[in-house]
Design a protein around this motif. Sequence first.
Motif, PDB file in Angstrom:
ATOM      1  N   LYS A   9       0.847  -1.141  -0.142  1.00  8.32           N
ATOM      2  CA  LYS A   9       0.064  -0.036   0.080  1.00  8.32           C
ATOM      3  C   LYS A   9       1.152   1.077  -0.040  1.00  8.32           C
ATOM      4  O   LYS A   9       2.119   1.205   0.192  1.00  8.32           O
ATOM      5  CB  LYS A   9      -0.876  -0.053   1.342  1.00  8.32           C
ATOM      6  N   MET A  10       0.205   2.357  -0.160  1.00 13.47           N
ATOM      7  CA  MET A  10       1.010   3.273  -0.352  1.00 13.47           C
ATOM      8  C   MET A  10       1.620   4.159   1.014  1.00 13.47           C
ATOM      9  O   MET A  10       2.497   4.616   1.222  1.00 13.47           O
ATOM     10  CB  MET A  10       0.221   4.827  -1.011  1.00 13.47           C
ATOM     11  N   LEU A  11       1.009   3.801   2.183  1.00 16.13           N
ATOM     12  CA  LEU A  11       1.382   4.150   3.370  1.00 16.13           C
ATOM     13  C   LEU A  11       2.632   3.635   3.791  1.00 16.13           C
ATOM     14  O   LEU A  11       3.086   2.685   4.105  1.00 16.13           O
ATOM     15  CB  LEU A  11       0.453   3.784   4.551  1.00 16.13           C
ATOM     16  N   SER A  12       3.504   4.618   4.229  1.00 14.67           N
ATOM     17  CA  SER A  12       4.655   4.279   4.963  1.00 14.67           C
ATOM     18  C   SER A  12       4.662   5.254   6.310  1.00 14.67           C
ATOM     19  O   SER A  12       4.760   6.536   5.999  1.00 14.67           O
ATOM     20  CB  SER A  12       5.979   4.629   4.229  1.00 14.67           C
ATOM     21  N   LEU A  50      -3.826   7.929   4.147  1.00 12.49           N
ATOM     22  CA  LEU A  50      -4.706   8.193   5.120  1.00 12.49           C
ATOM     23  C   LEU A  50      -5.744   6.946   5.229  1.00 12.49           C
ATOM     24  O   LEU A  50      -5.889   6.410   6.540  1.00 12.49           O
ATOM     25  CB  LEU A  50      -5.626   9.329   5.382  1.00 12.49           C
ATOM     26  N   TRP A  51      -6.302   6.416   4.140  1.00 13.41           N
ATOM     27  CA  TRP A  51      -7.187   5.393   4.094  1.00 13.41           C
ATOM     28  C   TRP A  51      -6.681   4.097   4.005  1.00 13.41           C
ATOM     29  O   TRP A  51      -7.097   3.130   4.144  1.00 13.41           O
ATOM     30  CB  TRP A  51      -8.169   5.590   2.936  1.00 13.41           C
ATOM     31  N   ALA A  52      -5.462   3.977   3.969  1.00 12.33           N
ATOM     32  CA  ALA A  52      -4.437   2.752   4.132  1.00 12.33           C
ATOM     33  C   ALA A  52      -4.251   2.153   5.544  1.00 12.33           C
ATOM     34  O   ALA A  52      -4.139   0.746   5.787  1.00 12.33           O
ATOM     35  CB  ALA A  52      -3.206   2.556   3.363  1.00 12.33           C
ATOM     36  N   CYS A  53      -4.511   3.126   6.518  1.00  7.65           N
ATOM     37  CA  CYS A  53      -4.091   2.581   7.816  1.00  7.65           C
ATOM     38  C   CYS A  53      -4.978   1.713   8.522  1.00  7.65           C
ATOM     39  O   CYS A  53      -6.135   2.275   8.401  1.00  7.65           O
ATOM     40  CB  CYS A  53      -3.921   3.772   8.732  1.00  7.65           C
ATOM     41  N   CYS A  91      -1.580  -7.118  12.018  1.00  5.84           N
ATOM     42  CA  CYS A  91      -2.931  -6.958  11.877  1.00  5.84           C
ATOM     43  C   CYS A  91      -3.618  -7.861  10.795  1.00  5.84           C
ATOM     44  O   CYS A  91      -2.934  -8.275   9.783  1.00  5.84           O
ATOM     45  CB  CYS A  91      -3.195  -5.685  11.487  1.00  5.84           C
ATOM     46  N   CYS A  92      -4.954  -8.167  11.214  1.00  5.36           N
ATOM     47  CA  CYS A  92      -5.476  -9.068   9.953  1.00  5.36           C
ATOM     48  C   CYS A  92      -6.068  -8.337   8.823  1.00  5.36           C
ATOM     49  O   CYS A  92      -6.452  -8.937   7.844  1.00  5.36           O
ATOM     50  CB  CYS A  92      -6.797  -9.671  10.917  1.00  5.36           C
ATOM     51  N   GLY A  93      -5.942  -6.808   9.193  1.00 10.14           N
ATOM     52  CA  GLY A  93      -6.522  -5.991   8.052  1.00 10.14           C
ATOM     53  C   GLY A  93      -8.066  -5.513   8.222  1.00 10.14           C
ATOM     54  O   GLY A  93      -8.323  -4.661   7.327  1.00 10.14           O
ATOM     55  N   ALA A  94      -8.633  -5.945   9.404  1.00 10.13           N
ATOM     56  CA  ALA A  94      -9.786  -5.230   9.483  1.00 10.13           C
ATOM     57  C   ALA A  94      -9.938  -4.104  10.227  1.00 10.13           C
ATOM     58  O   ALA A  94     -11.080  -3.442  10.525  1.00 10.13           O
ATOM     59  CB  ALA A  94     -10.730  -6.322  10.236  1.00 10.13           C
ATOM     60  N   GLY A  95      -8.937  -3.639  10.791  1.00  8.70           N
ATOM     61  CA  GLY A  95      -9.007  -2.422  11.978  1.00  8.70           C
ATOM     62  C   GLY A  95      -9.008  -1.165  11.251  1.00  8.70           C
ATOM     63  O   GLY A  95      -8.966  -0.964  10.293  1.00  8.70           O
ATOM     64  N   GLY A  96      -9.648  -0.313  11.940  1.00  9.47           N
ATOM     65  CA  GLY A  96      -9.621   1.366  11.379  1.00  9.47           C
ATOM     66  C   GLY A  96     -10.746   1.282  10.494  1.00  9.47           C
ATOM     67  O   GLY A  96     -10.633   2.339   9.684  1.00  9.47           O
ATOM     68  N   GLY A  97     -11.632   0.274  10.609  1.00  8.36           N
ATOM     69  CA  GLY A  97     -12.854   0.417   9.692  1.00  8.36           C
ATOM     70  C   GLY A  97     -12.670  -0.234   8.335  1.00  8.36           C
ATOM     71  O   GLY A  97     -13.687  -0.109   7.567  1.00  8.36           O
ATOM     72  N   GLU A 156     -13.001  -2.200   0.393  1.00  5.22           N
ATOM     73  CA  GLU A 156     -12.512  -3.136  -0.482  1.00  5.22           C
ATOM     74  C   GLU A 156     -10.929  -2.863  -0.548  1.00  5.22           C
ATOM     75  O   GLU A 156     -10.567  -1.556  -0.782  1.00  5.22           O
ATOM     76  CB  GLU A 156     -13.184  -3.118  -1.734  1.00  5.22           C
ATOM     77  N   GLU A 157     -10.017  -3.873  -0.497  1.00 10.76           N
ATOM     78  CA  GLU A 157      -8.831  -3.645  -0.512  1.00 10.76           C
ATOM     79  C   GLU A 157      -8.313  -3.825  -2.025  1.00 10.76           C
ATOM     80  O   GLU A 157      -8.398  -5.085  -2.332  1.00 10.76           O
ATOM     81  CB  GLU A 157      -8.070  -4.803   0.248  1.00 10.76           C
ATOM     82  N   GLU A 158      -7.864  -2.886  -2.686  1.00  9.27           N
ATOM     83  CA  GLU A 158      -7.685  -2.853  -3.865  1.00  9.27           C
ATOM     84  C   GLU A 158      -6.280  -2.898  -4.462  1.00  9.27           C
ATOM     85  O   GLU A 158      -5.722  -3.076  -5.602  1.00  9.27           O
ATOM     86  CB  GLU A 158      -8.279  -1.705  -4.627  1.00  9.27           C
TER      87      GLU A 158
END
Length: 705
Positions: free
Chosen positions: A294-297, A369-372, A625-631, A636-638
């Motif tokens: 993802k873009m987030l670092s 921001l939406w990747a977190c 993390c399993c990937g479900a946190g933070g809403g 959808e994970e794209e």
Amino acid sequence: MNGLLWINLIAAILVTAYAVYLFAYLVKSRIEFIKLGKKEEFDNDVKKRLEKIWVYVFGQKKLMKDKKSGTMHVLFFYGFILVQFGAIDLIWKGIKPGSHLPLGPLYPVFTFFQEIVVLMVMVAVIWAFYRRYIEKLVRLKRGFKSGLVLIFIGGLMLATLVANGASLIWLHGGELHWSEPIASSIAFLLGWMSETAAAAVFYVAWWIHLLFILTFLVYIPQSKHAHLIAGPANVYFHRLTPPKLKPIDFEDETQETFGAGKIEDFTDLQLLDLYACVECGRCTNMCPASVTGKMLSPMDLLLKMRDHLTFTGAAVTRKEPWVPSFVFANTKGNQIAMAAQGQGASESAAAIDMYNPALVGEVITEEELWACTTCRNCEDQCPVMNQHVGKILDMRRYLVLTEGKVPADAQRAMQNIERQGNPWGLNRKERETWREAREDVHVPTVKEMSKAGEEFEYLFWVGAMGSYDNRSQKIALSFARLLNEAGVKFAILGNKEKNSGDTPRRLGNEFLFQELATKNIEEFAKNDIKKIVTIDPHAFNIFKNEYPDFGLEAEVYHHTQILAELVRDGRLKPAHAVNEKITFHDSCYLGRYNDVYDAPRDILKAIPGASFVEIEGRNRENGMCCGAGGGLMWMEEETGHRINVARTEQALSVNPTVISSGCPYCLTMLSDGTKAKEVEEDVKTYDVAELLEKSVFGEEKELAS
């Protein structure tokens, strides 16, 4: 003292004074930049805060998670502190040749110890160079800037040894001494020199040493090594309580925007984080979004905010940033830095005024921001205890509440929560029908208990997953049956239960969260609720740590905590064997947010026949993390590799027959992961309560997975 020594002394004083002035100017300017943030109140428990300094600064606790780089940093940290005494001694020798620090008979021991420390630091420099430029660790940056500190430290050590070796020839006729083995070796190699030549070599090395020290001093505040100053301060001011978001006061009519849309919208302690960053990359290396493409670092996010603060602060305070252009990775910052340097005051001020990008959207992109997932793995790894997630959520709040920008999937989930109290938009009147699925389980509502004149100890908060998701309903029923067996009196709110508000709050919709929190607390008060237990770690966390800001006064428990206690007390007896090889996935909101690691493991280890194995390297506080946190459960994970699949792969690496968890969200993500890896027939996914139920009651039937 002859004329040359006087000239040397005066020149050294002038150069040192100028360097100290620049250092003070830069530190003062950064403090003024930090003060642009809102004043944040904190609990000044001096004893606890000093203990944190001892553990995390002097004890290097976070750094020692990685034994190799941790050991190397310990050598740097303590070595650099200790060699400063040697630096003082060397400067003394240059000002007054033939003398040294007045340590009497201990001086030879001092010099011997100094040489050992210098040698250790040199080894650490070579080691660091190898790991960064030859081994090329992914988390470490390369290039001239990244290696500059190695040049400074290595140059300092080398100059010290050469100067000491030359002084043995110049002042002691080349006499070798046991207390200076390395300097003596250098003196031996330079033995062909005359005393005059050796004196010249001494002062060349002496000045190189002094200039390295002073250059490094000026470099510190405007580089990643600002953490030498800001890091200990950041550790001292770090929160003493579990992480939580601060409420927004919607009744404050002076607020024109909500959330953080400008750098000044953060608090001063949040801005202190930015200069404390070590740029070690540990946060990014452990970030589930980053490692799956993802873009987030997290590191880059802080660095971009730091650069933005530096130039915004310069524009507001009219203080030039004095930062070399190569410090900045972003194009606009580079342009401003280049334009601001080598010009007069007015031209420089104009160049600084050019710097006005929007924090949210330009400096930090919406995609970041939406990747977190808000898992806080980044914060757990940070050696200076930076807090990344709160900043991300404050910027999400700005996007949602001020700009009205939110991904369609997230918007749909929040609208459904607002209308029906659950993310799917299912009928709110069907919230309690799950309890009818099994006749052997008694699940009363608060209303039913009240009518019967019965009292109950715990309110069982079922949550949206337990109420509506078919798979999670089985977890709720297993837990309820275990409570029945142990004689624990409990009740549910049934159709009166609303959403906990965790999803809206993490997605940035603070207004909807506060509306839900207020109504839930009113319902709790109406029914005199004193204890709450839930199978949902997200609800557990938000009730325990964030609802008290809105008036909740109740004890809050996770179901694994209650079950572990019941097993310890003998009220639940896991007597039947469950012959499975079990590994456990830690929920972020149970573990890193609330330090609950042992309770679920105690339960699993108490089950006869079960073989427990940890996920190697990524368990407990290091768990991914399993990937479900933070809403993100509802989005959808794209981009890149799916986080839940990556986490499932880590669990599968220890060859379990069962992957267990204490969270319905995690279990759903892991179940999907086993299906994606096509191993769902061989590797089952169960909640801890389901496995305990099987051991307590001993049914032969297969649990639904």
